[in-house]
Design a protein around this motif. Structure first.
Motif, PDB file in Angstrom:
ATOM      1  N   LEU A 119       0.831  -1.197   0.000  1.00 38.84           N
ATOM      2  CA  LEU A 119       0.000   0.000   0.000  1.00 38.84           C
ATOM      3  C   LEU A 119       0.871   1.254   0.000  1.00 38.84           C
ATOM      4  O   LEU A 119       0.639   2.201  -0.752  1.00 38.84           O
ATOM      5  CB  LEU A 119      -0.803  -0.036   1.293  1.00 38.84           C
ATOM      6  CG  LEU A 119      -2.163   0.584   1.245  1.00 38.84           C
ATOM      7  CD1 LEU A 119      -2.911   0.059   0.058  1.00 38.84           C
ATOM      8  CD2 LEU A 119      -2.887   0.223   2.524  1.00 38.84           C
ATOM      9  N   GLU A 134      -0.964   0.513 -10.714  1.00 39.52           N
ATOM     10  CA  GLU A 134      -1.799  -0.424 -11.459  1.00 39.52           C
ATOM     11  C   GLU A 134      -1.948  -0.008 -12.920  1.00 39.52           C
ATOM     12  O   GLU A 134      -1.896  -0.847 -13.823  1.00 39.52           O
ATOM     13  CB  GLU A 134      -3.196  -0.521 -10.841  1.00 39.52           C
ATOM     14  CG  GLU A 134      -3.223  -1.082  -9.431  1.00 39.52           C
ATOM     15  CD  GLU A 134      -3.088  -0.021  -8.360  1.00 39.52           C
ATOM     16  OE1 GLU A 134      -2.343   0.979  -8.575  1.00 39.52           O
ATOM     17  OE2 GLU A 134      -3.714  -0.165  -7.309  1.00 39.52           O
ATOM     18  N   VAL A 150      -1.442  -7.530 -13.055  1.00 40.87           N
ATOM     19  CA  VAL A 150      -2.320  -6.464 -12.563  1.00 40.87           C
ATOM     20  C   VAL A 150      -3.066  -6.887 -11.287  1.00 40.87           C
ATOM     21  O   VAL A 150      -3.058  -6.144 -10.303  1.00 40.87           O
ATOM     22  CB  VAL A 150      -3.287  -5.958 -13.660  1.00 40.87           C
ATOM     23  CG1 VAL A 150      -4.277  -4.963 -13.070  1.00 40.87           C
ATOM     24  CG2 VAL A 150      -2.514  -5.293 -14.782  1.00 40.87           C
ATOM     25  N   SER A 154      -2.599  -5.189  -7.567  1.00 45.90           N
ATOM     26  CA  SER A 154      -3.764  -4.506  -7.009  1.00 45.90           C
ATOM     27  C   SER A 154      -4.218  -5.106  -5.692  1.00 45.90           C
ATOM     28  O   SER A 154      -5.075  -4.545  -5.024  1.00 45.90           O
ATOM     29  CB  SER A 154      -4.967  -4.607  -7.968  1.00 45.90           C
ATOM     30  OG  SER A 154      -4.614  -4.238  -9.259  1.00 45.90           O
ATOM     31  N   ALA A 155      -3.646  -6.232  -5.327  1.00 45.43           N
ATOM     32  CA  ALA A 155      -4.176  -6.977  -4.184  1.00 45.43           C
ATOM     33  C   ALA A 155      -3.991  -6.239  -2.871  1.00 45.43           C
ATOM     34  O   ALA A 155      -3.015  -5.528  -2.666  1.00 45.43           O
ATOM     35  CB  ALA A 155      -3.505  -8.343  -4.111  1.00 45.43           C
ATOM     36  N   PHE A 156      -4.963  -6.422  -1.994  1.00 46.81           N
ATOM     37  CA  PHE A 156      -4.808  -5.957  -0.618  1.00 46.81           C
ATOM     38  C   PHE A 156      -5.242  -7.152   0.222  1.00 46.81           C
ATOM     39  O   PHE A 156      -6.391  -7.263   0.647  1.00 46.81           O
ATOM     40  CB  PHE A 156      -5.684  -4.729  -0.359  1.00 46.81           C
ATOM     41  CG  PHE A 156      -5.515  -4.160   1.032  1.00 46.81           C
ATOM     42  CD1 PHE A 156      -6.603  -3.992   1.874  1.00 46.81           C
ATOM     43  CD2 PHE A 156      -4.262  -3.786   1.495  1.00 46.81           C
ATOM     44  CE1 PHE A 156      -6.444  -3.470   3.159  1.00 46.81           C
ATOM     45  CE2 PHE A 156      -4.095  -3.261   2.775  1.00 46.81           C
ATOM     46  CZ  PHE A 156      -5.197  -3.102   3.601  1.00 46.81           C
TER      47      PHE A 156
END
Lengths: 316, 289
Positions: A119, A134, A150, A154-156
């Motif tokens: 993050l 991204e 992608v 983009s993962a959290f």
């Protein structure tokens, strides 16, 4: 665990800044002094030094380092001095550019950093490059690589330790079915690998091994020359056993295998404050010599001294 | 949101038994004379009353919650309730700021011990890809748009919509990437280019395409989306869901709505009207202050 050694009594940031300024002045550069300071300060301390240096001398410390140093040593010092989030943003941005493009580095950053670290990287990316990570990854990768990278970037991911065993079992089966059919970029594969928490993924892979007899990465070696499969195997390694992933990168870099030019610099500077202890252990286990020895053999001069200091050789 | 709390409380707390009985006797809409000598309440009227209080309660709860928790719960509920509610997921993912959406994702971790992306796995339909992508976005929010890129991407979308199989739009990789990763400024520029180049606007071209249209509207012209939702909610034959949307939109968007002087008079009238009627019907005596 980190290998970075910080002295018990740390000089104030202004003292450090002053010393660094002295290191640049006059003929030549006092590289040893630079190593003594920068290779022995943690991220917060380095950030303070940069700030104070800028206020005191009106110049960015990094710009001065760039002017004074050269070659591998320069890159290592610059990379290490950067704040970790900025560093990763810089590496990621480099990885999307035409001539330095590297899906591997994008994958490495996306998979080996924690959710919160990732993050911070994305925030730093916004600030520095006025785009989102991204969109740059989406714009600069294609085909199956884009499909994989992608979502990874983009993962959290949820960071808890809870595991659902039933789910692990069913997803192990899904993975096995897709892999047997060679559907490596199937949506389900990408989904599982890019959204599950690391703990859940670990459980799934353990189930895979137990239920189907082979570790998933063994089954993913069906076509040893397939570049995409190599990346997918690395994704899995990075997510579940990062120290093993980094050990291999170091091993290949030191033995001059493969084409990851800056790998040694990158791994040492990005992991010295994270898990270099475990990476060193993995390296020794796999190669029967300590990492310090391998690096000393493979590098020289100030570059060697800097790397060795970062991996904990010598005193604080 | 409608119930005249003050009057109600003062009536109830200040009334003695005699007064309450005369209230009941006077409220022929709510209470009926029962043959056994008491004023019995009328099922259907009380149902309406309960509904109003429920909506008031929902609005209060929604207002009290931290916005992150509120959005996380809205999303979780929408996933559970199914396709007709996916627009709520789009609404949250696309009309909040990047940091607000991030906050919702964090709250989701705390509340449900999974990431939103993981729970979206429960969705089996073709909408899943787009929804996962939208919910995972952390868009750049600064200014500065590359007009050339915006133009060429408007072309990509045009071709995807007009030349491709419309049914496959939700699977169109490039379209999804554009919608899910580009900044809102960029998408608004893209929207403009689309209208200029093709003489029709992107949202209209997506008429009938459900969440794709919602996505484009929420990102590029949020007022249009919200107006649409609010108008559906105040229609005569609006269903319960649409009415709930009213509460949701007003509570979550009130700063925006106030800022843009947006709340259509229609809504104000309808709200007041409903509750005005109710109050007049339930309290026969004219001494409400």
């Amino acid at each position: 665990m980190a290998t970075l050694k910080v002295p018990v009594h740390v000089p104030s940031p202004s003292e450090d800044a002053e010393q660094l300024r002295k290191a640049f002045e006059g003929w030549g550069t006092n590289e040893q002094l630079i190593i003594d300071i920068l290779a022995h300060r943690n991220a917060a301390q380095r950030n303070s030094i940069r700030k104070v240096y800028g206020e005191a001398y009106g110049e960015d410390l990094l710009k001065c380092l760039e002017k004074e140093l050269t070659s591998d040593f320069e890159r290592a010092v610059l990379l290490f001095t950067l704040d970790p989030a900025e560093r990763d943003a810089h590496l990621a941005n480099e990885a999307t550019k035409k001539f330095t493009s590297s899906n591997w580095i994008l994958m490495e950053i996306a998979c080996s950093r924690s959710s919160h670290e990732l993050l911070n990287v994305k925030r730093a990316y916004h600030a520095r490059y006025k785009k989102s990570l991204e969109e740059d990854v989406a714009h600069h990768t294609t085909g199956e690589y884009r499909k994989l990278l992608v979502p990874l970037v983009s993962a959290f991911r949820y960071e808890g330790e809870e595991v659902n065993m039933t789910l692990a079992k069913s997803e192990a089966k899904i993975l096995h079915d897709k892999i047997s059919d060679k559907h490596y970029t199937d949506e389900e594969v990408i989904r599982i690998v890019s959204t599950r928490s690391k703990a859940q993924l670990n459980a799934t892979l353990n189930h895979y091994n137990t239920s189907f007899g082979n570790a998933i990465n063994k089954d993913l070696k069906a076509d040893p020359s397939d570049e995409f499969l190599k990346l997918l195997r690395a994704v899995i390694k990075c997510l579940t056993t990062p120290e093993q992933y980094f050990e291999k990168v170091l091993r290949q870099a030191i033995n001059k295998l493969g084409s990851d030019e800056w790998a040694l610099t990158r791994v040492v500077t990005t992991r010295a404050e994270v898990d270099m202890v475990r990476i060193k252990e993995a390296y020794q286990r796999r190669n029967s010599i300590p990492l310090e020895q391998a690096i000393a053999k493979d590098t020289s001069g100030d570059y060697e001294k800097f790397l060795l200091a970062l991996i904990g050789a010598g005193d604080a | 949101i409608g119930v005249d709390e003050k009057s109600l409380i003062s009536i109830l707390t200040n009334s003695n038994e005699e007064h309450k009985r005369s209230l009941r006797k006077g409220s022929s809409k709510l209470f009926i004379e029962d043959e056994n000598g008491f004023e019995r309440w009328d099922q259907s009227s009380i149902k309406i009353l309960k509904h109003q209080f429920n909506r008031f309660r929902d609005a209060v709860v929604l207002s009290l919650l931290h916005p992150w928790e509120r959005d996380a719960r809205l999303i979780e509920k929408a996933i559970r309730k199914g396709p007709k509610h996916y627009n709520v997921i789009v609404e949250v993912a696309c009309t909040r700021s990047s940091d607000q959406l991030l906050g919702a994702r964090k709250a989701y971790h705390s509340l449900f011990h999974h990431s939103i992306e993981e729970h979206l796995t429960h969705i089996k339909g073709r909408e899943r890809k787009l929804l996962v992508a939208l919910v995972s976005a952390y868009r750049y929010e600064g200014t500065g748009v590359n007009e050339d890129v915006a133009k060429s991407e408007s072309q990509i979308l045009y071709e995807a919509i007009n030349n491709g199989d419309k049914n496959k739009l939700l699977d169109h990789e490039d379209a999804i990437m554009i919608l899910a990763t580009r900044s809102k400024q960029h998408l608004q520029a893209l929207y403009r280019h689309y209208s200029q180049s093709y003489d029709k606007n992107l949202a209209q071209d997506l008429e009938g395409e459900g969440i794709l249209k919602d996505t484009v509207e929420c990102l590029c012209t949020p007022q249009t989306y919200f107006t649409r939702v609010l108008e559906a909610a105040v229609k005569e034959d609006a269903d319960e869901e649409s009415k709930r949307a009213l509460t949701r939109v007003i509570v979550t968007q009130k700063e925006q709505l106030v800022k843009e002087g947006f709340v259509p008079n229609k809504i104000q009238d309808i709200l007041l009207g409903l509750y005005k009627d109710f109050m007049l019907a339930s309290i026969a005596s004219g001494d409400i202050k």
